[in-house]
Enzyme design. Sequence first.
Site, PDB file in Angstrom:
ATOM      1  N   CYS A  14     -50.585   0.282   8.452  1.00 38.69           N
ATOM      2  CA  CYS A  14     -51.443   0.595   6.807  1.00 38.69           C
ATOM      3  C   CYS A  14     -52.746   1.344   8.020  1.00 38.69           C
ATOM      4  CB  CYS A  14     -51.847  -0.009   6.118  1.00 38.69           C
ATOM      5  SG  CYS A  14     -52.024   0.610   4.424  1.00 38.69           S
ATOM      6  N   CYS A  18     -56.713  -2.765   3.037  1.00 36.90           N
ATOM      7  CA  CYS A  18     -57.519  -3.345   2.386  1.00 36.90           C
ATOM      8  C   CYS A  18     -57.396  -5.132   1.977  1.00 36.90           C
ATOM      9  CB  CYS A  18     -56.083  -3.545   0.877  1.00 36.90           C
ATOM     10  SG  CYS A  18     -56.198  -2.234   0.314  1.00 36.90           S
ATOM     11  N   CYS A  21     -54.593  -7.995   1.267  1.00 38.24           N
ATOM     12  CA  CYS A  21     -53.597  -7.383   1.047  1.00 38.24           C
ATOM     13  C   CYS A  21     -53.006  -8.689   1.632  1.00 38.24           C
ATOM     14  CB  CYS A  21     -53.414  -6.570   2.620  1.00 38.24           C
ATOM     15  SG  CYS A  21     -51.844  -5.785   3.340  1.00 38.24           S
TER      16      CYS A  21
END
Length: 297
Positions: A14, A18, A21
Site C-alpha cells: 500500500c 493508516c 490498518c
Amino acid sequence: PAPLSVNYHFTRTCNYACKFCYHTQTSTDVLTPSDAQRGLKLLVDAGMQKINFSGGEPFIVQRGRYVGDLVKFCKEQLGVSSCSIVSNGSLITEEWMKRYGTYLDILAISCDSFDAETNRRLGRWAKRTEHITQLRKIATWCMQYNIAFKMNTVVNTENINECMVDNVSQLNPIRWKLFQCLLIEGENIGTRAKRDASTLAISTQQFNDFVELQRATAPSTLMIVPENNNDMRNSYLILDEQMRFLNCTTGGKIPSKSILDIGVHAAMNDSGFDVEAFYRRGGYYKWKKVQKVNECG
C-alpha cells in the site's frame, strides 16, 4: 455453506500508512494472473456470487491493470453477479474508469475524515495526492461511468467527534459503511505487528454514539451501515495474497491452506466463517448495479 461473498486481498502492498490498518504489508506476494483466475473459477464453481478485490491498495499492482483485468475476467468469463473494489482512491484515474468501468459494479473508497490534518495524523494520505479532492473526483466518475459508489469509514479516537453527514451526503454513496476500529494481533497490535492501533481503539458505546451523531442529521436517502467489532470479526470470508482463508476467531489471522491446493470447501473449514453473522450484519444485499438503458431502449 456456499461462499456467496468473498473478499480477495490479492496484495498487501500500500502507498498509505493508516495507523489502524488490520491487513498490513507482511509480504509482497501477488499471484500470477493465471493462478488468480484459476482460483476465482474455483470460487464461482463453489457458489460465489460476489467478489470484492482489496489490499493493501489494489490499484498499486500494475497501476490498476491487474485488478481491472481480473474484474473483466470475472464478468466476461465467469459471469460473476457482482464485482467490487475497495481502494484508498489515490491511484485511480479516469482512464481506468473508461477501460474497466463497464465490468465493475461497486467501487468503495475509504475516507475517515474530511479534515486534512486528521487524515494526515491517521496516515490516510500520500505525496502528490489530496485525499478529499480525489474522493470527490471518483464519486463523479462513478456516476459518469455507471459504477455504484460506496464509502467506508473506520471510526477511531481521531474522528470520534466529527459529524461527516453533510460531506458524505454530497457524494451520494449507495452505502456508507462505518467500522469500529478493530485490533488484530500481528497486524495492528502485538509485538509482531507493523502498526500499533491501541490508542485509536474505541468502545462499542463510543462507536454507537458516533453512529447516532451521524444519523441525527442524515437525510433518509443516506444508507448508513454500522459494523462494530462483533459484527465484523467472523462474518467475512477473507482470502489473502496466496488465496488462503484467514481465520480471525482467536484475535489474530491464521491462514488455511490455499484453495489452489485443497479446494474451496476444504479451505473454508478452517476459515472460522460464521454464516449467520454474515446475514445478521446485512452482508447479503442488492450488490449488482443497475444497467443504464440506451436511447433506443
